[in-house]
Design a protein around this motif. Structure first.
Motif, mmCIF file in Angstrom:
data_model
loop_
_atom_site.group_PDB
_atom_site.id
_atom_site.type_symbol
_atom_site.label_atom_id
_atom_site.label_comp_id
_atom_site.label_asym_id
_atom_site.label_seq_id
_atom_site.Cartn_x
_atom_site.Cartn_y
_atom_site.Cartn_z
ATOM 1 N N ARG A 1 12.902 2.960 17.186
ATOM 2 C CA ARG A 1 11.427 2.734 17.735
ATOM 3 C C ARG A 1 10.492 3.214 16.680
ATOM 4 O O ARG A 1 9.417 2.669 16.379
ATOM 5 N N VAL A 2 10.569 4.524 15.902
ATOM 6 C CA VAL A 2 9.781 4.851 14.750
ATOM 7 C C VAL A 2 9.929 3.577 13.877
ATOM 8 O O VAL A 2 8.373 3.447 13.390
ATOM 9 N N ALA A 3 10.795 3.378 13.416
ATOM 10 C CA ALA A 3 10.776 2.303 12.217
ATOM 11 C C ALA A 3 10.116 1.106 12.850
ATOM 12 O O ALA A 3 9.322 0.555 12.002
ATOM 13 N N GLU A 4 10.297 0.668 13.789
ATOM 14 C CA GLU A 4 9.680 -0.287 14.500
ATOM 15 C C GLU A 4 8.062 -0.332 14.903
ATOM 16 O O GLU A 4 7.261 -1.148 14.305
ATOM 17 N N PHE A 5 7.772 0.807 15.097
ATOM 18 C CA PHE A 5 6.276 1.101 15.294
ATOM 19 C C PHE A 5 5.700 0.901 13.759
ATOM 20 O O PHE A 5 4.586 0.388 13.579
ATOM 21 N N LEU A 6 6.423 1.710 12.741
ATOM 22 C CA LEU A 6 5.801 1.709 11.292
ATOM 23 C C LEU A 6 5.761 0.172 10.886
ATOM 24 O O LEU A 6 4.677 -0.162 10.134
ATOM 25 N N ARG A 7 6.672 -0.365 11.133
ATOM 26 C CA ARG A 7 6.682 -1.925 10.566
ATOM 27 C C ARG A 7 5.630 -2.581 11.154
ATOM 28 O O ARG A 7 4.883 -3.522 10.572
ATOM 29 N N GLN A 8 5.436 -2.472 12.572
ATOM 30 C CA GLN A 8 4.069 -3.292 13.193
ATOM 31 C C GLN A 8 2.840 -2.520 13.018
ATOM 32 O O GLN A 8 1.833 -3.281 12.892
ATOM 33 N N VAL A 9 2.643 -1.292 12.903
ATOM 34 C CA VAL A 9 1.391 -0.862 12.687
ATOM 35 C C VAL A 9 0.790 -0.949 11.385
ATOM 36 O O VAL A 9 -0.400 -0.946 11.134
ATOM 37 N N LYS A 10 1.734 -1.154 10.221
ATOM 38 C CA LYS A 10 1.490 -1.112 8.952
ATOM 39 C C LYS A 10 0.964 -0.080 8.206
ATOM 40 O O LYS A 10 1.235 0.168 7.246
ATOM 41 N N ASN A 11 -0.146 0.684 8.807
ATOM 42 C CA ASN A 11 -0.509 1.949 8.479
ATOM 43 C C ASN A 11 -0.695 2.857 9.354
ATOM 44 O O ASN A 11 -1.691 2.970 10.298
ATOM 45 N N PRO A 12 0.091 3.908 9.509
ATOM 46 C CA PRO A 12 -0.014 4.837 10.437
ATOM 47 C C PRO A 12 -0.931 6.034 10.726
ATOM 48 O O PRO A 12 -1.229 6.470 11.534
ATOM 49 N N ASP B 1 -4.505 -3.620 15.789
ATOM 50 C CA ASP B 1 -4.826 -3.062 17.096
ATOM 51 C C ASP B 1 -3.394 -2.474 17.796
ATOM 52 O O ASP B 1 -2.774 -3.350 18.016
ATOM 53 N N ILE B 2 -3.238 -1.310 18.041
ATOM 54 C CA ILE B 2 -1.947 -0.892 18.606
ATOM 55 C C ILE B 2 -1.738 -1.162 20.026
ATOM 56 O O ILE B 2 -0.446 -1.037 20.340
ATOM 57 N N THR B 3 -2.920 -1.430 20.638
ATOM 58 C CA THR B 3 -2.635 -2.085 22.042
ATOM 59 C C THR B 3 -1.674 -3.363 22.126
ATOM 60 O O THR B 3 -1.269 -3.638 23.128
ATOM 61 N N THR B 4 -1.688 -3.946 20.800
ATOM 62 C CA THR B 4 -0.727 -5.227 20.717
ATOM 63 C C THR B 4 0.685 -5.052 20.317
ATOM 64 O O THR B 4 1.563 -5.733 20.479
ATOM 65 N N ILE B 5 0.886 -3.644 20.118
ATOM 66 C CA ILE B 5 2.276 -3.322 19.689
ATOM 67 C C ILE B 5 3.219 -3.168 20.792
ATOM 68 O O ILE B 5 2.603 -2.798 22.020
ATOM 69 N N GLU B 6 4.382 -3.879 20.767
ATOM 70 C CA GLU B 6 5.300 -3.676 21.588
ATOM 71 C C GLU B 6 6.583 -3.133 20.905
ATOM 72 O O GLU B 6 7.265 -3.965 20.021
ATOM 73 N N ILE B 7 7.278 -2.124 21.761
ATOM 74 C CA ILE B 7 8.557 -1.422 21.016
ATOM 75 C C ILE B 7 9.439 -1.505 22.091
ATOM 76 O O ILE B 7 9.384 -1.287 23.244
ATOM 77 N N ASP B 8 10.691 -2.154 21.936
ATOM 78 C CA ASP B 8 11.886 -1.974 22.791
ATOM 79 C C ASP B 8 12.322 -0.534 23.189
ATOM 80 O O ASP B 8 12.664 0.082 22.023
ATOM 81 N N GLU B 9 12.047 -0.290 24.337
ATOM 82 C CA GLU B 9 12.617 1.139 24.753
ATOM 83 C C GLU B 9 13.793 1.372 24.792
ATOM 84 O O GLU B 9 14.528 2.557 24.641
ATOM 85 N N SER B 10 14.725 0.486 24.305
ATOM 86 C CA SER B 10 16.247 0.607 24.460
ATOM 87 C C SER B 10 16.520 0.865 23.069
ATOM 88 O O SER B 10 18.027 1.203 22.890
ATOM 89 N N MET C 1 0.710 -1.214 -0.083
ATOM 90 C CA MET C 1 0.115 0.079 -0.014
ATOM 91 C C MET C 1 0.973 1.228 0.061
ATOM 92 O O MET C 1 1.912 1.317 0.886
ATOM 93 N N THR C 2 0.651 2.102 -0.846
ATOM 94 C CA THR C 2 1.326 3.524 -1.072
ATOM 95 C C THR C 2 0.894 4.321 0.194
ATOM 96 O O THR C 2 -0.143 4.174 0.864
ATOM 97 N N ILE C 3 1.647 5.376 0.324
ATOM 98 C CA ILE C 3 1.354 6.504 1.244
ATOM 99 C C ILE C 3 0.024 6.966 1.046
ATOM 100 O O ILE C 3 -0.736 7.188 2.091
ATOM 101 N N GLU C 4 -0.046 7.310 0.105
ATOM 102 C CA GLU C 4 -1.306 7.826 -0.449
ATOM 103 C C GLU C 4 -2.782 7.059 -0.115
ATOM 104 O O GLU C 4 -3.648 7.478 0.465
ATOM 105 N N GLU C 5 -2.510 5.691 -0.527
ATOM 106 C CA GLU C 5 -3.441 4.779 -0.253
ATOM 107 C C GLU C 5 -3.749 4.667 1.267
ATOM 108 O O GLU C 5 -4.888 4.628 1.841
ATOM 109 N N MET C 6 -2.522 4.627 2.269
ATOM 110 C CA MET C 6 -2.767 4.605 3.305
ATOM 111 C C MET C 6 -3.612 5.742 3.944
ATOM 112 O O MET C 6 -4.383 5.664 4.979
ATOM 113 N N LYS C 7 -3.173 6.962 3.503
ATOM 114 C CA LYS C 7 -3.945 8.162 4.062
ATOM 115 C C LYS C 7 -5.438 8.257 3.367
ATOM 116 O O LYS C 7 -6.132 8.717 4.387
#
Length: 79
Positions: free
Chosen positions: A36-47, A21-30, A1-7
């Motif tokens: 951390r941003v890259a990991e969030f984007l990887r897990q959320v798929k569509n920010p 469901d972002i309540t299931t996302i876990e990010i390593d605080e270290s 999906m492109t950024i425009e399609e996500m938007k």
């Protein structure tokens, strides 16, 4: 999906089960901020469109330098 399609995902017609469901996302605080941003984007798929439990959320980002915390504080003051 492109950024425009996500938007352009329409929260009125999207199948909530296809959204992360972002309540299931876990990010390593270290990790660094960038990692951390890259990991969030990887897990959320569509920010721009995701779930919080059963609630579908449509997110809009701005380039005005205001942090999410500051934006929420502004919002809370208007209630």
């Amino acid at each position: 999906m492109t950024i425009e399609e996500m938007k352009n995902v329409d929260v009125r017609t999207v199948d909530p089960e296809t959204l992360v469901d972002i309540t299931t996302i876990e990010i390593d605080e270290s990790l660094s901020k960038e990692e951390r941003v890259a990991e969030f984007l990887r897990q959320v798929k569509n920010p721009y469109c995701f779930r919080v439990g059963k609630m579908v959320v449509k997110n809009v980002y701005s380039n005005d330098g205001v942090s999410l915390r500051e934006r929420f504080e502004q919002f809370a003051r208007t209630l």
